[in-house]
Design a protein around this motif. Structure first.
Motif: not given
Ligand SMILES: Cc1cc2nc3c(=O)[nH]c(=O)nc-3n(C[C@H](O)[C@H](O)[C@H](O)COP(=O)(O)OP(=O)(O)OC[C@H]3O[C@@H](n4cnc5c(N)ncnc54)[C@H](O)[C@@H]3O)c2cc1C
Length: 433
Positions: A34-35, A218-220, A237-238
């Motif tokens: 995510r970072s 990229a945050r899950v 982002d869905g």
């Protein structure tokens, strides 16, 4: 034969190692972090030319981390701590020689003769103890059982803090303490040149070469499950990414939040008490006392070490010093002045040479104390999530082997074994099935 598609969530050393091992084993691996950068708590910052790790980081040369790094072909570069200079025990604001071997044990004034004999006997017998027999024994019980003198108990408790970062003698399993002391007796720890970011970039290179796709920022959001079987991930982002298996390499809280309806994972997160510390990093143009390189608090939870004396961590002639307070409870914090006071004893006059500094009142060192109550290291959550097919986890709170980053590497290896074993058993498992 179809490759098994694996999604790894988390780009710290544990997630990176799992991704690299699985990709080398033939899986198609994507890692999501995510970072903006990889490394997690193994990150290193450049401050005025000094390399600041997130608090003092030492790699156990006899630990699981080195085993896994060896398998990946990574050879950490750095220097062995304590090979020169003076090491002190800090008690009542005074420095005493720290007993680290037979000679310093004989010469130190930190213990009277009877205390030295008791400590000497303990240290001589330590290598022969099977740590697993102490899994259900708290550090307090073990200290009381094995040591008759309070001053010896205080010294051994300080060594326990040094190895585990945990000062909770009533909760901590003695197995974890003896394991760490035995590792240090086998081979003293390594401080890494350029900081732990160098390790992160080495493991990243191996992962990339093995074909891992790395997605940053990229945050899950969720793990997608159907009929008790992992289907993939839903991203912040869905969008949904299909995967045969998912490896979660964040904290117990991160794992639980990715599976919000799962009460078992929620309970595990609630039961995981983290180990915390306050840290002060200092970059100095020079050391006022060049030979004074290490101090360990005996009557207080203090640590100070000149890491640059053994590893390349700053400009020529300068000194990079880590000062730390082991925090007693997860919600406690330290003040900067408390940590500065330790430096005043070890390096009086250090302020005149200050170039760079950074203070953190509370950091998570490791996500779960291996407690005597839960059976020590084996009482931690298993790498395979038993009630969800295809779901695994990695971290310093997972699996039966090692502490700190050794547990992250060891659990990454356990996930590799579990997934590759499964892949050989089910060679035609289709992607997303
Ligand atoms: C002060 C201090 C001193 C330490 N000293 C030592 C030492 O001397 N020796 C030692 O071995 N270890 C030490 N450690 C511990 C060591 O840093 C950690 O054990 C190790 O870095 C953990 O790696 P990890 O990959 O398991 O977890 P982390 O490094 O925490 O990585 C987890 C990653 O997952 C990512 N993530 C989480 N959730 C999501 C999501 N939903 N989507 C995308 N990404 C996500 C996070 O952003 C993070 O990057 C120390 C730690 C601290 C703080």
């Amino acid at each position: 034969m179809d490759a098994k598609t694996v999604a790894v969530v988390g780009g710290g050393l544990g997630g990176l190692a799992a991704a690299a091992l699985l990709a080398r084993g033939g899986c198609a691996v994507t890692l999501y972090e995510r970072s903006k950068h990889l490394g997690g708590r193994a990150q290193t910052s450049d401050v005025e030319g000094f390399r600041f790790n997130l608090g003092p980081h030492a790699l156990y040369r006899a630990g699981a981390g080195m085993r896994v790094l060896g398998r990946l072909g990574v050879k950490p570069r750095g220097g062995i701590a304590g090979q020169s200079g003076a090491s002190y025990a800090l008690r009542a604001g005074r420095l005493h020689t720290l007993p680290r071997g037979p000679v310093s044990l004989m010469t130190t004034d930190v213990l009277p003769l009877t205390g030295k004999l008791e400590l000497g006997r303990l240290l001589a017998s330590l290598r022969r103890i099977d740590p697993n027999t102490l899994a259900h024994v708290s550090l307090r019980e073990w200290l009381d059982l094995r040591m008759s003198r309070e001053d010896v108990r205080a010294l051994v408790a300080a060594l326990a803090r040094l190895g585990t970062y945990c000062g909770d003698v009533d909760t901590l399993s003695a197995q974890a303490v003896v394991t760490q002391i035995q590792l240090a007796l086998q081979a003293n720890v390594l401080y890494l040149d350029e900081g732990w970011a160098s390790l992160v970039s080495s493991v990243e290179s191996v992962a990339r070469e093995a074909g891992v796709t790395l997605e940053l920022s990229a945050r899950v959001d969720r793990v997608v499950i159907q009929s008790g079987q992992v289907q993939g991930l839903r991203m912040g982002d869905g969008t949904v990414r299909a995967a045969d298996a998912v490896v979660l390499a964040g904290s117990p809280g991160d794992v639980s939040s990715l599976m919000p309806e799962d009460t078992v994972l929620a309970r595990e997160a609630a039961e995981s008490t983290p180990v915390r510390a306050a840290t002060l990093e200092l970059g100095l143009s020079r050391l006022p006392r060049p030979e004074a390189l290490f101090a360990l608090g005996i009557d207080g939870p203090w640590y100070a070490s000149v890491h640059s004396a053994f590893a390349k961590l700053g400009p020529e002639g300068g000194a990079m010093v880590h000062v730390l307070k082991y925090l007693a409870t997860p919600d406690s914090e330290a003040t900067e002045a408390e940590l500065e006071a330790v430096m005043d004893v070890l390096q009086p006059g250090w302020r005149a040479h200050l170039v760079a500094r950074r203070f953190r009142p509370s950091l998570v060192v490791s996500h779960r104390i291996p407690t005597a109550k839960s059976g020590g290291l084996a009482g931690r959550p298993s790498p395979e999530v038993p009630h969800v097919r295809g779901l695994y986890r990695v971290g310093d709170w997972v699996g039966a082997e090692g502490l700190l980053v050794d547990a992250s590497f060891a659990s990454a290896e356990s996930v590799e074994h579990a997934l590759l074993r499964q892949r050989h058993e089910e060679p035609r498992l289709a992607v997303g099935a």
